[in-house]
Design a protein around this motif. Sequence first.
Motif, PDB file in Angstrom:
ATOM      1  N   VAL A   1      14.409 -49.865 -32.954  1.00  0.00           N
ATOM      2  CA  VAL A   1      14.555 -51.259 -32.521  1.00  0.00           C
ATOM      3  C   VAL A   1      13.195 -51.866 -32.193  1.00  0.00           C
ATOM      4  O   VAL A   1      12.933 -53.038 -32.511  1.00  0.00           O
ATOM      5  N   LEU A   2      12.286 -51.085 -31.591  1.00  0.00           N
ATOM      6  CA  LEU A   2      10.950 -51.605 -31.305  1.00  0.00           C
ATOM      7  C   LEU A   2      10.161 -51.800 -32.598  1.00  0.00           C
ATOM      8  O   LEU A   2       9.443 -52.785 -32.760  1.00  0.00           O
ATOM      9  N   VAL A   3      10.297 -50.846 -33.506  1.00  0.00           N
ATOM     10  CA  VAL A   3       9.573 -50.949 -34.768  1.00  0.00           C
ATOM     11  C   VAL A   3      10.027 -52.173 -35.560  1.00  0.00           C
ATOM     12  O   VAL A   3       9.207 -52.936 -36.085  1.00  0.00           O
ATOM     13  N   SER A   4      11.338 -52.389 -35.645  1.00  0.00           N
ATOM     14  CA  SER A   4      11.835 -53.501 -36.456  1.00  0.00           C
ATOM     15  C   SER A   4      11.422 -54.851 -35.878  1.00  0.00           C
ATOM     16  O   SER A   4      11.090 -55.780 -36.625  1.00  0.00           O
ATOM     17  N   ASP A   5      11.430 -54.971 -34.553  1.00  0.00           N
ATOM     18  CA  ASP A   5      11.022 -56.249 -33.953  1.00  0.00           C
ATOM     19  C   ASP A   5       9.529 -56.471 -34.077  1.00  0.00           C
ATOM     20  O   ASP A   5       9.078 -57.577 -34.389  1.00  0.00           O
ATOM     21  N   ALA A   6       8.744 -55.418 -33.847  1.00  0.00           N
ATOM     22  CA  ALA A   6       7.297 -55.563 -34.001  1.00  0.00           C
ATOM     23  C   ALA A   6       6.919 -55.816 -35.453  1.00  0.00           C
ATOM     24  O   ALA A   6       5.944 -56.509 -35.741  1.00  0.00           O
ATOM     25  N   ALA A   7       7.699 -55.272 -36.389  1.00  0.00           N
ATOM     26  CA  ALA A   7       7.414 -55.478 -37.806  1.00  0.00           C
ATOM     27  C   ALA A   7       7.474 -56.952 -38.178  1.00  0.00           C
ATOM     28  O   ALA A   7       6.656 -57.458 -38.956  1.00  0.00           O
ATOM     29  N   VAL A   8       8.447 -57.659 -37.607  1.00  0.00           N
ATOM     30  CA  VAL A   8       8.569 -59.094 -37.881  1.00  0.00           C
ATOM     31  C   VAL A   8       7.394 -59.850 -37.263  1.00  0.00           C
ATOM     32  O   VAL A   8       6.757 -60.698 -37.907  1.00  0.00           O
ATOM     33  N   GLU A   9       7.111 -59.552 -35.994  1.00  0.00           N
ATOM     34  CA  GLU A   9       6.126 -60.335 -35.258  1.00  0.00           C
ATOM     35  C   GLU A   9       4.691 -60.037 -35.660  1.00  0.00           C
ATOM     36  O   GLU A   9       3.852 -60.930 -35.657  1.00  0.00           O
ATOM     37  N   GLU A  10       4.400 -58.789 -36.006  1.00  0.00           N
ATOM     38  CA  GLU A  10       3.014 -58.418 -36.258  1.00  0.00           C
ATOM     39  C   GLU A  10       2.666 -58.276 -37.735  1.00  0.00           C
ATOM     40  O   GLU A  10       1.503 -58.431 -38.108  1.00  0.00           O
ATOM     41  N   GLU A  11       3.662 -57.956 -38.563  1.00  0.00           N
ATOM     42  CA  GLU A  11       3.364 -57.731 -39.981  1.00  0.00           C
ATOM     43  C   GLU A  11       4.178 -58.627 -40.919  1.00  0.00           C
ATOM     44  O   GLU A  11       3.993 -58.594 -42.123  1.00  0.00           O
ATOM     45  N   ASN A  12       5.083 -59.409 -40.351  1.00  0.00           N
ATOM     46  CA  ASN A  12       5.947 -60.307 -41.138  1.00  0.00           C
ATOM     47  C   ASN A  12       6.723 -59.550 -42.212  1.00  0.00           C
ATOM     48  O   ASN A  12       6.853 -60.003 -43.351  1.00  0.00           O
ATOM     49  N   ILE A  13       7.250 -58.385 -41.846  1.00  0.00           N
ATOM     50  CA  ILE A  13       8.148 -57.650 -42.728  1.00  0.00           C
ATOM     51  C   ILE A  13       9.478 -57.453 -42.002  1.00  0.00           C
ATOM     52  O   ILE A  13       9.524 -57.255 -40.792  1.00  0.00           O
ATOM     53  N   ILE A  14      10.541 -57.541 -42.756  1.00  0.00           N
ATOM     54  CA  ILE A  14      11.892 -57.407 -42.207  1.00  0.00           C
ATOM     55  C   ILE A  14      12.480 -56.095 -42.696  1.00  0.00           C
ATOM     56  O   ILE A  14      12.514 -55.843 -43.912  1.00  0.00           O
ATOM     57  N   ILE A  15      12.924 -55.264 -41.759  1.00  0.00           N
ATOM     58  CA  ILE A  15      13.527 -53.979 -42.108  1.00  0.00           C
ATOM     59  C   ILE A  15      14.860 -53.847 -41.378  1.00  0.00           C
ATOM     60  O   ILE A  15      15.160 -54.612 -40.458  1.00  0.00           O
ATOM     61  N   GLY A  16      15.657 -52.882 -41.806  1.00  0.00           N
ATOM     62  CA  GLY A  16      16.932 -52.630 -41.156  1.00  0.00           C
ATOM     63  C   GLY A  16      16.802 -51.560 -40.096  1.00  0.00           C
ATOM     64  O   GLY A  16      16.452 -50.417 -40.404  1.00  0.00           O
ATOM     65  N   ARG A  17      17.045 -51.894 -38.832  1.00  0.00           N
ATOM     66  CA  ARG A  17      17.021 -50.908 -37.750  1.00  0.00           C
ATOM     67  C   ARG A  17      18.300 -50.082 -37.795  1.00  0.00           C
ATOM     68  O   ARG A  17      19.382 -50.581 -38.121  1.00  0.00           O
ATOM     69  N   GLY A  18      18.200 -48.814 -37.462  1.00  0.00           N
ATOM     70  CA  GLY A  18      19.327 -47.917 -37.621  1.00  0.00           C
ATOM     71  C   GLY A  18      20.577 -48.318 -36.885  1.00  0.00           C
ATOM     72  O   GLY A  18      21.695 -48.212 -37.405  1.00  0.00           O
ATOM     73  N   ASN A  19      20.431 -48.831 -35.647  1.00  0.00           N
ATOM     74  CA  ASN A  19      21.637 -49.098 -34.865  1.00  0.00           C
ATOM     75  C   ASN A  19      22.435 -50.291 -35.368  1.00  0.00           C
ATOM     76  O   ASN A  19      23.572 -50.498 -34.944  1.00  0.00           O
ATOM     77  N   MET A  20      21.886 -51.078 -36.293  1.00  0.00           N
ATOM     78  CA  MET A  20      22.689 -52.152 -36.868  1.00  0.00           C
ATOM     79  C   MET A  20      23.735 -51.603 -37.839  1.00  0.00           C
ATOM     80  O   MET A  20      24.671 -52.306 -38.217  1.00  0.00           O
ATOM     81  N   PHE A  21      23.618 -50.309 -38.185  1.00  0.00           N
ATOM     82  CA  PHE A  21      24.568 -49.670 -39.090  1.00  0.00           C
ATOM     83  C   PHE A  21      25.524 -48.744 -38.349  1.00  0.00           C
ATOM     84  O   PHE A  21      26.246 -47.968 -38.960  1.00  0.00           O
ATOM     85  N   ALA A  22      25.509 -48.821 -37.009  1.00  0.00           N
ATOM     86  CA  ALA A  22      26.500 -48.099 -36.217  1.00  0.00           C
ATOM     87  C   ALA A  22      27.848 -48.818 -36.337  1.00  0.00           C
ATOM     88  O   ALA A  22      27.913 -50.006 -36.669  1.00  0.00           O
ATOM     89  N   VAL A  23      28.929 -48.103 -36.070  1.00  0.00           N
ATOM     90  CA  VAL A  23      30.268 -48.677 -36.165  1.00  0.00           C
ATOM     91  C   VAL A  23      30.521 -49.574 -34.960  1.00  0.00           C
ATOM     92  O   VAL A  23      30.366 -49.138 -33.810  1.00  0.00           O
ATOM     93  N   ARG A  24      30.913 -50.803 -35.193  1.00  0.00           N
ATOM     94  CA  ARG A  24      31.106 -51.780 -34.133  1.00  0.00           C
ATOM     95  C   ARG A  24      32.203 -51.322 -33.180  1.00  0.00           C
ATOM     96  O   ARG A  24      33.313 -51.036 -33.586  1.00  0.00           O
ATOM     97  N   GLY A  25      31.857 -51.242 -31.897  1.00  0.00           N
ATOM     98  CA  GLY A  25      32.812 -50.810 -30.896  1.00  0.00           C
ATOM     99  C   GLY A  25      32.825 -49.318 -30.653  1.00  0.00           C
ATOM    100  O   GLY A  25      33.428 -48.849 -29.686  1.00  0.00           O
ATOM    101  N   ASP A  26      32.177 -48.546 -31.536  1.00  0.00           N
ATOM    102  CA  ASP A  26      32.087 -47.097 -31.364  1.00  0.00           C
ATOM    103  C   ASP A  26      30.658 -46.645 -31.626  1.00  0.00           C
ATOM    104  O   ASP A  26      30.414 -45.662 -32.322  1.00  0.00           O
ATOM    105  N   GLU A  27      29.724 -47.377 -31.054  1.00  0.00           N
ATOM    106  CA  GLU A  27      28.318 -47.078 -31.294  1.00  0.00           C
ATOM    107  C   GLU A  27      27.919 -45.687 -30.799  1.00  0.00           C
ATOM    108  O   GLU A  27      26.983 -45.080 -31.333  1.00  0.00           O
ATOM    109  N   GLN A  28      28.640 -45.168 -29.794  1.00  0.00           N
ATOM    110  CA  GLN A  28      28.321 -43.841 -29.282  1.00  0.00           C
ATOM    111  C   GLN A  28      28.861 -42.736 -30.186  1.00  0.00           C
ATOM    112  O   GLN A  28      28.476 -41.574 -30.052  1.00  0.00           O
TER     113      GLN A  28
END
Length: 459
Positions: free
Chosen positions: A373-400
């Motif tokens: 999550v830190l890498v993906s946000d810093a990637a946008v702000e510092e390098e202007n690249i957009i990547i997919g952070r892993g937790n966006m692919f967790a199952v909604r409601g069962d992230e654990q």
Amino acid sequence: MSSSVPVAKKKQINLLRGWPSPHLLPADLLSAACQRVLADPVESVPILQYAPDEGYQPLRERLAQWLGRHFGVEPDANRICITGGASQNLACVLQSFTDPHYTRAVWMVAPCYHLAGAIFEDSGFAGRLRAAPEDDEGLDTEELERRMEAWESKEREESHPEFRKLYRHVIYVVPTCSNPSGKTLSVRRRESLVKLARKYDALVISDDVYDFLQWPIDGAVSPQWPPKMRLPRLCDIDMSLGRAENDPRGFGNTVSNGSFSKIAGPGVRTGWAEGTPAFALGLSKTGSTMSGGAPSQLCAAMLADLLRSGELESFIENKTRPALQRRHRIMMDAVKEHLEPLGVVSRESSISGEGIYGGYFVWLMLTQGPPAVLVSDAAVEEENIIIGRGNMFAVRGDEQGAKFDQDIRLCFSWEPEEALVDGVKRLGRLIKRMQGNLDHYEKLAAQIKDSDRPVSSWV
């Protein structure tokens, strides 16, 4: 601790977008096919009218021939229903074959296709999406059975609509070149999954959108498909086992959710569902289909024309697949040079140990330094690249149920080839900076969180 070049001056590189490159859209073939199918009023009038519920019959027949030849099964157009693409069809399947008052849960292979969750929630399954984790062979069916068994409770009486069957569970999987992990489910696991679905009265919805987009990773480019690239679909395994004892009307326990989006362009909005004849007929009786006819009638006619002539198959074999193979190799070479020395781990093969890859995505694990999550946000702000952070692919409601805090997904299908290298190189520079000053980035993220600003705001 920012990069030397202001981010505003860096061209944005989007390694999240899972779209085909504009160069891989067969616009000229579609244009010519459209002119042909509309030239003769005898053909064009029914094409421009409401479609039969099951879909444009020539496309059903040509799909049956093409898929049957590819997968080595007997062609049967009665097993196929034409759809408006994989996403639209997923919603129709849920409308027709599930009921949130009867269907116990939706099991999603995790990491999962992140946009599918909302479709299940729209169908009444909010709060009942459950993670089914992967291992090296893909979906861990033994762990899935343990979780399904734990979720089971008192049986409810099932109703039997004329053309429908309600399933007690839904299992959603992308078995070949999965989005996002890139993994392919082994034959052993495919057979195990079908048997598990039969045991628990589950419907396996199998997004089979990358089956024709696989290649050897040894660098060879050939339209000839080795047998190990022709893994049996779940729907074919289900059919080969005959009718299950708890399925007297023969609906089966699997449906192949196919789409032309990755091989002819998302804009054609055309796909197909293949299951048993009873399932295909039941799906065609979805209310919106019966009201308006099968979707994509005009595009269905165009695609039927391209299948008849062999032009679409030739385009895939001679342009689409070699281009994706080259793009994947370019990205993986950049990953090895710029990311692996920083402790980033990649998966080389879709099928464990088989030297095959496919699809659109690579899945990376950050074994050192900052979370994704830190890498993906810093990637946008510092390098202007957009990547997919892993937790966006967790199952909604069962992230654990399955966590991906140290994972990222990169797409190699959209950006120009030179941008793939530049994007990975920039990402490497960023990760190296963050590893050298992790405390700074963690404190910055905490400050942003405490101030109620979006986490993606690094100002």
